[in-house]
Every structure is written in C-alpha cells, then in structure tokens.
Write a protein that holds these residues in place. Sequence first.
Motif, PDB file in Angstrom:
ATOM      1  N   VAL A 131       0.847  -1.192   0.000  1.00 54.75           N
ATOM      2  CA  VAL A 131       0.000   0.000   0.000  1.00 54.75           C
ATOM      3  C   VAL A 131       0.884   1.244   0.000  1.00 54.75           C
ATOM      4  CG1 VAL A 131      -1.765   1.330   1.219  1.00 54.75           C
ATOM      5  CG2 VAL A 131      -1.856  -1.169   1.238  1.00 54.75           C
ATOM      6  N   THR A 132       0.591   2.163  -0.906  1.00 51.06           N
ATOM      7  CA  THR A 132       1.280   3.454  -0.972  1.00 51.06           C
ATOM      8  C   THR A 132       0.242   4.563  -0.925  1.00 51.06           C
ATOM      9  OG1 THR A 132       3.035   2.519  -2.375  1.00 51.06           O
ATOM     10  CG2 THR A 132       2.830   4.918  -2.327  1.00 51.06           C
ATOM     11  N   HIS A 133       0.418   5.521  -0.016  1.00 49.13           N
ATOM     12  CA  HIS A 133      -0.444   6.704   0.034  1.00 49.13           C
ATOM     13  C   HIS A 133       0.315   7.858  -0.618  1.00 49.13           C
ATOM     14  CE1 HIS A 133      -3.138   4.776   3.014  1.00 49.13           C
ATOM     15  NE2 HIS A 133      -2.023   4.199   3.436  1.00 49.13           N
ATOM     16  N   PHE A 134      -0.410   8.701  -1.342  1.00 52.98           N
ATOM     17  CA  PHE A 134       0.282   9.831  -1.976  1.00 52.98           C
ATOM     18  C   PHE A 134      -0.534  11.108  -1.854  1.00 52.98           C
ATOM     19  CE2 PHE A 134      -2.332   8.187  -5.459  1.00 52.98           C
ATOM     20  CZ  PHE A 134      -2.855   9.352  -6.017  1.00 52.98           C
ATOM     21  N   LYS A 135       0.183  12.223  -1.922  1.00 50.51           N
ATOM     22  CA  LYS A 135      -0.422  13.550  -1.890  1.00 50.51           C
ATOM     23  C   LYS A 135       0.278  14.419  -2.933  1.00 50.51           C
ATOM     24  CE  LYS A 135       0.487  16.198   1.647  1.00 50.51           C
ATOM     25  NZ  LYS A 135       0.486  16.755   3.019  1.00 50.51           N
ATOM     26  N   VAL A 136      -0.498  15.093  -3.744  1.00 47.93           N
ATOM     27  CA  VAL A 136       0.073  15.955  -4.783  1.00 47.93           C
ATOM     28  C   VAL A 136       0.643  17.217  -4.147  1.00 47.93           C
ATOM     29  CG1 VAL A 136      -0.451  17.385  -6.800  1.00 47.93           C
ATOM     30  CG2 VAL A 136      -1.414  15.086  -6.621  1.00 47.93           C
ATOM     31  N   LEU A 137       1.889  17.519  -4.468  1.00 45.90           N
ATOM     32  CA  LEU A 137       2.546  18.720  -3.946  1.00 45.90           C
ATOM     33  C   LEU A 137       2.593  19.835  -4.983  1.00 45.90           C
ATOM     34  CD1 LEU A 137       5.595  17.095  -2.108  1.00 45.90           C
ATOM     35  CD2 LEU A 137       3.427  17.825  -1.108  1.00 45.90           C
ATOM     36  N   GLU A 138       2.759  19.458  -6.238  1.00 44.45           N
ATOM     37  CA  GLU A 138       2.919  20.470  -7.287  1.00 44.45           C
ATOM     38  C   GLU A 138       2.586  19.864  -8.642  1.00 44.45           C
ATOM     39  OE1 GLU A 138       6.304  23.914  -8.224  1.00 44.45           O
ATOM     40  OE2 GLU A 138       6.736  22.250  -6.859  1.00 44.45           O
ATOM     41  N   ARG A 139       1.781  20.576  -9.417  1.00 44.93           N
ATOM     42  CA  ARG A 139       1.446  20.136 -10.771  1.00 44.93           C
ATOM     43  C   ARG A 139       2.226  20.990 -11.764  1.00 44.93           C
ATOM     44  NH1 ARG A 139      -2.977  16.790 -10.422  1.00 44.93           N
ATOM     45  NH2 ARG A 139      -4.158  16.944  -8.446  1.00 44.93           N
ATOM     46  N   LEU A 140       2.986  20.353 -12.628  1.00 44.55           N
ATOM     47  CA  LEU A 140       3.891  21.063 -13.531  1.00 44.55           C
ATOM     48  C   LEU A 140       3.627  20.650 -14.978  1.00 44.55           C
ATOM     49  CD1 LEU A 140       7.055  20.676 -11.286  1.00 44.55           C
ATOM     50  CD2 LEU A 140       5.728  22.770 -11.630  1.00 44.55           C
ATOM     51  N   THR A 141       2.422  20.915 -15.432  1.00 41.03           N
ATOM     52  CA  THR A 141       1.967  20.636 -16.799  1.00 41.03           C
ATOM     53  C   THR A 141       1.939  19.148 -17.109  1.00 41.03           C
ATOM     54  OG1 THR A 141       2.942  22.749 -17.462  1.00 41.03           O
ATOM     55  CG2 THR A 141       2.156  21.325 -19.222  1.00 41.03           C
ATOM     56  N   TYR A 142       3.062  18.582 -17.523  1.00 40.04           N
ATOM     57  CA  TYR A 142       3.082  17.181 -17.940  1.00 40.04           C
ATOM     58  C   TYR A 142       3.700  16.243 -16.900  1.00 40.04           C
ATOM     59  CZ  TYR A 142       1.984  19.304 -22.433  1.00 40.04           C
ATOM     60  OH  TYR A 142       1.390  20.030 -23.441  1.00 40.04           O
TER      61      TYR A 142
END
Length: 346
Positions: free
Chosen positions: A226-237
């Motif tokens: 199991v891996t949990h993730f959280k988005v820190l930064e969206r950089l287009t692609y």
Amino acid sequence: MKEEPSQNIENDDLYEHHRFVASDGQIPLRVDKFLMNFIENATRNKIQQAAKAGNILVNDVVVKSNQKVKPGDIVRVVLAYPPPENLLVAENIPLDIVYEDDTLIVVNKPAGMVVHPGHGNYSGTLVNGLIHHIENLPTNANERPGLVHRIDKDTSGLLVVAKTEFALAHLSKQFFDRTTERLYYALVWGNIEGDEGRIEGNIGRSLKNRLQMAVFPEGDFGKHAVTHFKVLERLTYVTLVQCKLETGRTHQIRAHFKHIGHTLFNDERYGGNDILKGTTFTKYKQFVHNCFKVLPRQALHAKTLGFTHPVTGKFMQFDSEIPKDISDCLEKWRTYSEHSKEIEEQ
C-alpha cells in the motif's frame, strides 16, 4: 565475445553471475548454445532451466533458450543467490551522517551508491563505508551488517542503521509492524487525478521481465503493498508527489505508480526514460532530454524517516533536503509550466 565485470542488481533478490558482450563477428546463435561456449562446466539442461526460470536476459529483456544472440548483444545470467566469494571489505568512504549515537546511525545516501555489496560490486557501497566507520556492526539474516531497510541504488535519501544487536532487532520489528514513518518525494509523468490517493496492489517479480516488479491487483501473486500519496505540485506534464509507505516492498513506489499510469520521471527500468506525456514539438522533446541530463536517474528521494529509538523510547524524525539534481529538474519544469500558462493566457 568478451566477459565484462558483473554488477549487482540493486535492491533485488537476484545476483548477476555472468555478463557477456557478443563480439562484432558473432553469428546468430541460440542463447543456450552461446552460453555453453563460455560458461565453464555448464550443461545445456542447466542453461535451459535458467532460461525457463526467467534468469537469462539479452539486452535486459528476459528471453527463452532459443533466443538468437547477435553482434553487440549483452547477455546476462542472474540467479537468486550470491556468489560464494562475496566478501565484505571496509573502505574509507565519506558518509553523510545525519545523526549518530551508541545505538544507531542515520545516513543520507546519495544517488548512485549501492547499499550493500553483491556479485561483481564488492566496493564503494554504503555497507563498505559503514564497516570502516563502525566496528562490529551486527549482522542480519541476510548477512548485511546493520541494515534494517534498503533503498535503490539510484534513489537518494535517509536510512537508519543499527549499531547493536538489540537495536537491529528492535528497529527491524518496527519496520515489520509498520510503525515507522517514511515519506518520499517523487516526480511522476502525467497530471494525477485528485489531490491525494491510495494505491493498493500486491507486488511481486514481473512474469515478463525479471528485473522489474509488477503489481498484481487480484492478489494472486506477490506481497500485499500500500502506498499513500499527496500531490505537492502540478507542472503541466509531470506531477510532484509525496509518498507515504504503509508497506516496504522492493521497488514499491516505482511499481505502484507505473501501475496507475504515472511512471516515475526518468526511471529507466520502468520506461520512465521515454517521453510519456506532452507534445510532439521538437523543442519540447529537447527540453525533456535536457531534464534527463540534469536528472540522470529516477526522480525519487527518501525525504523523511521516523522511528522509535530502541533505548530511549523517544520517537525520532529526520528530514533531508531534496538533492540538487531533482531540485534543478523541478526548476526547469516550473519555468516550462509558467511559460506554458503565459502562452495559454494570450
């Protein structure tokens, strides 16, 4: 044909026993016959059994015994046990020590450093440096002094190493019981849906490529992960994410994110060194290749590590800076993203 020095397969259960490069004059020849010509005391049956088990690779691809070897091909034989001559040698290797006391040591491993020696790679590893720095490190069941956990060769970041038998047992149980805290930063291909999520799926060795781990969501193979993730930064692609490990399987983050369609940026073993998202413009392709040059490895860093001290009972947490190669790559993507937004707004 020439046999080259073997290298260990980092953070894996396979060890490279032979590595051959077919000469320019090599005529097309079945790989089992090719290996019989160069491996002493080899039999056709043993080689065919190794191929059947997925332990023979040509150019890093698992092949059958009838695969034809051609000029320039790299042929490797990997087996599930280390060669008997694998000896530990102390070396005066500089270590980035974050914390140390009489019980344990926390180090910040640079990318490119193998954690422990393997066949063909006996020197320059973290363990070689540790046994020079610390006398009488306790040894675990796998004969790896002081090691409680590992990270891949080309992953940077924090590791805790036990200096006593008690600490080794205590810390190992914490990792087994999943009471430690491990946070990774990863740059992945694509724009991930949602700001956070959970990836669950058994992880085991790929049935197609023995150098990869694969996800088996039906749970019919491999080990629970199991891996949990959280988005820190969206950089287009691409997207910068923070990953929290609930389990600690080999290549867990790399395999899980490939499974959901967001392979780690420049992760060569899992195909992240191809341009997986973006445009067809030549300038964009050149931009990505420039990013690959700045960050010549998978974009993965073990940033935060927390555990309970075996003696004091105090919970300790350590944090490391994002290494320069990842931060430089991120800056390139930030500049690109800002430029893309400006064009869209015009």
